[in-house]
Design an enzyme around this catalytic site. Structure first.
Site, PDB file in Angstrom:
ATOM      1  N   LEU A 249       0.825  -1.219   0.000  1.00 26.65           N
ATOM      2  CA  LEU A 249       0.000   0.000   0.000  1.00 26.65           C
ATOM      3  C   LEU A 249       0.854   1.262   0.000  1.00 26.65           C
ATOM      4  O   LEU A 249       0.472   2.276  -0.582  1.00 26.65           O
ATOM      5  CB  LEU A 249      -0.947   0.025   1.209  1.00 26.65           C
ATOM      6  CG  LEU A 249      -2.050  -1.036   1.263  1.00 26.65           C
ATOM      7  CD1 LEU A 249      -3.010  -0.707   2.398  1.00 26.65           C
ATOM      8  CD2 LEU A 249      -2.801  -1.162  -0.053  1.00 26.65           C
ATOM      9  N   HIS A 250       2.025   1.197   0.661  1.00 25.16           N
ATOM     10  CA  HIS A 250       2.831   2.439   0.745  1.00 25.16           C
ATOM     11  C   HIS A 250       3.452   2.834  -0.600  1.00 25.16           C
ATOM     12  O   HIS A 250       4.052   3.891  -0.709  1.00 25.16           O
ATOM     13  CB  HIS A 250       3.873   2.354   1.869  1.00 25.16           C
ATOM     14  CG  HIS A 250       4.959   1.353   1.685  1.00 25.16           C
ATOM     15  ND1 HIS A 250       5.975   1.183   2.601  1.00 25.16           N
ATOM     16  CD2 HIS A 250       5.197   0.456   0.698  1.00 25.16           C
ATOM     17  CE1 HIS A 250       6.791   0.240   2.188  1.00 25.16           C
ATOM     18  NE2 HIS A 250       6.354  -0.211   1.034  1.00 25.16           N
ATOM     19  N   ASP A 251       3.308   1.973  -1.618  1.00 26.73           N
ATOM     20  CA  ASP A 251       3.784   2.342  -2.960  1.00 26.73           C
ATOM     21  C   ASP A 251       2.719   3.091  -3.760  1.00 26.73           C
ATOM     22  O   ASP A 251       2.986   3.511  -4.889  1.00 26.73           O
ATOM     23  CB  ASP A 251       4.141   1.085  -3.771  1.00 26.73           C
ATOM     24  CG  ASP A 251       5.366   0.368  -3.230  1.00 26.73           C
ATOM     25  OD1 ASP A 251       6.193   1.040  -2.588  1.00 26.73           O
ATOM     26  OD2 ASP A 251       5.484  -0.849  -3.448  1.00 26.73           O
ATOM     27  N   SER A 305       3.702   6.691  -0.003  1.00 27.66           N
ATOM     28  CA  SER A 305       3.979   7.290   1.309  1.00 27.66           C
ATOM     29  C   SER A 305       3.572   6.266   2.366  1.00 27.66           C
ATOM     30  O   SER A 305       2.792   5.364   2.071  1.00 27.66           O
ATOM     31  CB  SER A 305       3.159   8.561   1.542  1.00 27.66           C
ATOM     32  OG  SER A 305       1.794   8.233   1.728  1.00 27.66           O
ATOM     33  N   GLU A 306       4.128   6.415   3.558  1.00 30.35           N
ATOM     34  CA  GLU A 306       3.579   5.629   4.668  1.00 30.35           C
ATOM     35  C   GLU A 306       2.259   6.289   5.082  1.00 30.35           C
ATOM     36  O   GLU A 306       1.951   7.402   4.644  1.00 30.35           O
ATOM     37  CB  GLU A 306       4.561   5.562   5.840  1.00 30.35           C
ATOM     38  CG  GLU A 306       5.910   4.928   5.495  1.00 30.35           C
ATOM     39  CD  GLU A 306       5.825   3.502   4.972  1.00 30.35           C
ATOM     40  OE1 GLU A 306       4.769   2.853   5.107  1.00 30.35           O
ATOM     41  OE2 GLU A 306       6.826   3.037   4.388  1.00 30.35           O
TER      42      GLU A 306
END
Ligand SMILES: C[S@@+](CC[C@H](N)C(=O)[O-])C[C@H]1O[C@@H](n2cnc3c(N)ncnc32)[C@H](O)[C@@H]1O
Length: 344
Positions: A249-251, A305-306
């Site tokens: 998901l962080h990509d 993003s995180e």
């Protein structure tokens, strides 16, 4: 010296350490790139021998090797250099657990992208040639060396995740899981070994399939884990009891995260569970590690993003899941796993 002067000096020292922290990173990365640890794994060597074997410049070799001694990566006795122990062992490819792939990946990709952080902060653009997204990964898969580095880098982190996923919830009611964006299947392979009753599925882009089969054969789990090739934003996901989405998901930007989570809800059987792990940011947004990690995503991939634990909670609830809990994995990059349930 007065109190004020002392405080100023301490503050200055902290700033200057922060400012030059990359000296250490670069010495480590060059030592890996040049093959210092590989050479010394074969036996002790003098500076002259290392200089000749690795084609170094004699003027820099002594300081370089002694800096590695100072960083506790090498030892020096009677003019001979040797590996210093546990940390150096992690940088030898033939050793059990190898961190060199991850270090090399930082040297080639991350360091260059971070070098352009100021520009990224102004224009908001990712600064690596692979800017993330499905196309970015597909381009990457055309370069076997870059893929090998990426897989090593991912497995460096996820090898500590799998044993913790195995105990982060009660798996006894479940028979299958799918690891979405599960790469060559390292987590899936470790998970089926930890949980004997379980069948694993890995869903990833089609070019990953040969790497997956090679990895399963190496780990003796070919009969327990199946590969499904496709685009997780478009193609049908296998029906399953549990879905895992880790370091994926962080990509992606928010709308794609939501779309992917929504799609897992369709694939999971009633009574099933979703596990999402990433180095999530604390809700108060104060922990530097996760925030730096978030900037890392932003300089490497457009839209990456995180995200905070609350953001993860809102993603799963929006898809229809019941938020259950968050577990701190206390692994290499301090992942947190959010567990969500699909009611029976
Ligand atoms: C950073 S890796 C995460 C690997 C693994 N889950 C882990 O925890 O180490 C992201 C993975 O997502 C896969 N991926 C990216 N876009 C995809 C897409 N559209 N469909 C399926 N897989 C995709 C990549 O091929 C890659 O293996």
């Amino acid at each position: 010296m007065g109190d004020n002067a002392q405080r100023t000096e301490q503050a200055a020292r902290r700033i200057m350490r922060m400012n030059a922290a990359y000296f250490q990173s670069k010495v480590l990365q060059s030592a890996v790139e040049l093959g210092v640890f590989e050479m010394l794994a074969a036996g002790p060597a003098t500076a002259g021998e290392i200089c000749e074997e690795l084609s170094l410049h004699p003027r820099l070799t002594g300081d370089f090797l002694d800096a590695l001694v100072g960083l506790d990566l090498l030892d020096r006795a009677d003019g001979h250099y040797t590996l210093a122990g546990e940390m150096a062992d992690l940088l030898v490819a033939s050793g059990g657990f190898y961190l060199g792939g991850s270090v090399a990946s930082h040297a080639r990709k991350h360091f260059r992208a971070w070098g352009e952080l100021t520009a990224a902060l102004r224009d908001g653009e990712a600064k690596s040639d692979i800017k993330g997204g499905t196309d970015g990964f597909m381009r990457l898969y055309q370069n076997p060396e870059a893929v090998a580095r990426l897989m090593d880098h991912m497995d460096t982190f996820n090898r500590f995740v799998a044993p913790k996923l195995a105990v982060c919830m009660d798996w006894s009611g479940y028979r299958s899981f799918v690891d979405i964006g599960g790469a060559r299947g390292n987590v899936a392979s470790l998970l089926v070994q930890a949980l004997p009753g379980l069948t694993g599925h890995v869903f990833d882009l089609p070019p990953v399939e040969p790497l997956f089969h090679e990895h399963m054969a190496k780990h003796g789990t070919a009969d327990r884990v199946r590969f499904h090739g496709g685009d997780f934003l478009v193609d049908a996901l296998p029906e399953t009891d549990v879905a895992i989405i880790g370091h994926v998901l962080h990509d992606w930007p928010h709308e794609y995260r939501q779309k992917l989570i929504d799609r897992t809800y369709e694939a999971i059987r009633p009574g099933g569970a979703l596990l999402v792990y990433d180095p999530m940011i604390d809700n108060d947004r104060r922990e530097a590690d996760a925030l730096l990690q978030s900037l890392n995503c932003r300089v490497l991939s457009s839209g990456g993003s995180e995200y905070t634990v609350d953001e993860a909670r809102s993603l799963v609830e929006h898809a229809g899941y019941r938020y259950d809990t968050v577990v701190e994995l206390a692994n290499l990059n301090n992942d947190r796993v959010v567990i969500a349930r699909k009611d029976a």
